[in-house]
Enzyme design. Structure first.
Site, mmCIF file in Angstrom:
data_model
loop_
_atom_site.group_PDB
_atom_site.id
_atom_site.type_symbol
_atom_site.label_atom_id
_atom_site.label_comp_id
_atom_site.label_asym_id
_atom_site.label_seq_id
_atom_site.Cartn_x
_atom_site.Cartn_y
_atom_site.Cartn_z
ATOM 1 N N LEU A 50 0.880 -1.167 0.000
ATOM 2 C CA LEU A 50 0.000 0.000 0.000
ATOM 3 C C LEU A 50 0.917 1.217 0.000
ATOM 4 O O LEU A 50 1.724 1.391 0.916
ATOM 5 C CB LEU A 50 -0.933 0.008 1.220
ATOM 6 C CG LEU A 50 -2.017 1.089 1.259
ATOM 7 C CD1 LEU A 50 -2.907 1.024 0.021
ATOM 8 C CD2 LEU A 50 -2.872 0.955 2.522
ATOM 9 N N ASP A 51 0.813 2.034 -1.047
ATOM 10 C CA ASP A 51 1.725 3.169 -1.195
ATOM 11 C C ASP A 51 1.707 4.062 0.036
ATOM 12 O O ASP A 51 0.643 4.282 0.645
ATOM 13 C CB ASP A 51 1.333 4.011 -2.418
ATOM 14 C CG ASP A 51 1.535 3.264 -3.728
ATOM 15 O OD1 ASP A 51 2.203 2.215 -3.715
ATOM 16 O OD2 ASP A 51 1.025 3.740 -4.753
ATOM 17 N N ARG A 52 2.867 4.610 0.372
ATOM 18 C CA ARG A 52 2.967 5.481 1.551
ATOM 19 C C ARG A 52 1.948 6.626 1.550
ATOM 20 O O ARG A 52 1.315 6.879 2.575
ATOM 21 C CB ARG A 52 4.389 6.037 1.656
ATOM 22 C CG ARG A 52 4.535 7.050 2.783
ATOM 23 C CD ARG A 52 5.960 7.461 3.046
ATOM 24 N NE ARG A 52 5.987 8.423 4.148
ATOM 25 C CZ ARG A 52 7.048 8.663 4.906
ATOM 26 N NH1 ARG A 52 8.178 8.016 4.697
ATOM 27 N NH2 ARG A 52 6.988 9.550 5.886
ATOM 28 N N ALA A 54 -0.996 6.794 0.361
ATOM 29 C CA ALA A 54 -2.383 6.330 0.408
ATOM 30 C C ALA A 54 -2.750 5.846 1.807
ATOM 31 O O ALA A 54 -1.902 5.718 2.692
ATOM 32 C CB ALA A 54 -2.580 5.212 -0.614
#
Length: 218
Positions: A50-52, A54
Site C-alpha cells: 500500500l503506497d505510503r 495512500a
C-alpha cells in the site's frame, strides 16, 4: 494513528493512515509494520503493498504459512480490492474499464501507462465508477483487477484525472502532509485458517474535510 480492523491468531488487518510508510524506508519515519509489531509483541509478515501516500486496509500475517496462503490469493487475483479516489478532473466516462500497459521507472519510482503492449510492460486493468461530485472534486469507486506498481495512480493520470495531491502523477498541487486521496476501502479474501470469505472495510481518514465531504456519496 493506525487502527486495528481485525485480529486473530493468523492475521492482523490495519487501517493505515495517509502518508505513513507501510514498512521502514529511507526516511527513517515510524512505519506501520513497526507499530503493529509493538502492538502484537511479535514479528509480522507483510502480505501486500500500500503506497505510503495512500490510506486504508493493510494485511499483515502472524505466521509464514498465513503469509504464503494470503500472497497466493493476491497472485491468483482472487482477492477483491476496492478503492476510493478523489480527483479534481472528471473522467471522460461515468463508468469504464481501463486497460493499460505499465512500464516501471525504478529510478524515479513511478510507472508510465501506455495504451498498447510494449516490451517490459505489464498489463494493468481496473474498473471505475463515479459515485458523486462536489463543487471541486469527484469521488471514484475503483475495483482493482490486477495489482501493479502505482497502477491506480498511473491509470487515472493517463485518462486526465490524477488523484488529488498526487503531484508525481500530474496533480496541480500536493497535500500538506504529502498524502494523496487514495483509500483502500474494502478487501475481500479467504481466511488462511478457516477458509471463510471475509470482507474488511476501512473508514475514511478522519480530520480531512475533503474525505468527509465525500462520505455523503457512499
Amino acid at each position: 494513528m493506525p487502527t486495528i480492523l481485525f485480529q486473530d491468531s493468523q492475521l492482523l488487518a490495519i487501517n493505515k493512515p495517509p502518508a505513513m510508510p507501510a514498512q521502514a524506508d529511507k526516511t527513517g519515519d515510524p512505519s506501520l509494520l513497526e507499530w503493529a509489531e509493538k502492538q502484537c509483541r511479535q514479528s509480522l509478515h507483510p502480505v501486500h503493498r500500500l503506497d505510503r501516500p495512500a490510506s486504508g486496509v493493510l494485511l499483515l500475517a502472524k505466521t509464514k504459512a498465513a503469509m504464503t496462503h494470503l500472497q497466493r490469493q493476491f497472485q491468483q487475483q482472487t482477492v477483491e480490492k476496492t478503492y476510493l479516489a478523489v480527483v479534481a478532473a472528471l473522467p471522460p466516462e461515468q463508468e469504464a474499464t481501463l486497460v493499460h500497459y505499465l512500464q516501471k521507472n525504478s529510478g524515479k519510482n513511478r510507472a508510465i501507462a501506455q495504451p498498447g503492449e510494449h516490451p517490459g510492460a505489464d498489463r494493468a486493468e481496473l474498473h471505475y465508477r463515479v459515485l458523486g461530485s462536489s463543487e471541486r472534486y469527484h469521488l471514484l469507486l475503483i475495483r482493482l483487477i490486477t495489482g501493479r506498481h502505482h497502477q491506480i495512480r498511473a491509470q487515472l493520470s493517463a485518462i486526465g484525472s490524477p488523484i488529488k495531491g498526487d503531484v508525481k502523477y500530474g496533480a496541480r498541487r500536493g497535500n500538506p502532509d504529502r498524502s494523496i486521496h487514495l483509500h483502500a476501502w474494502r478487501l475481500s479474501f479467504e481466511h488462511p485458517g478457516s477458509g471463510e470469505r471475509m470482507q474488511l472495510e476501512a473508514p475514511l481518514p478522519e480530520g480531512d474535510s475533503v474525505w468527509q465531504a465525500m462520505q455523503a456519496f457512499l
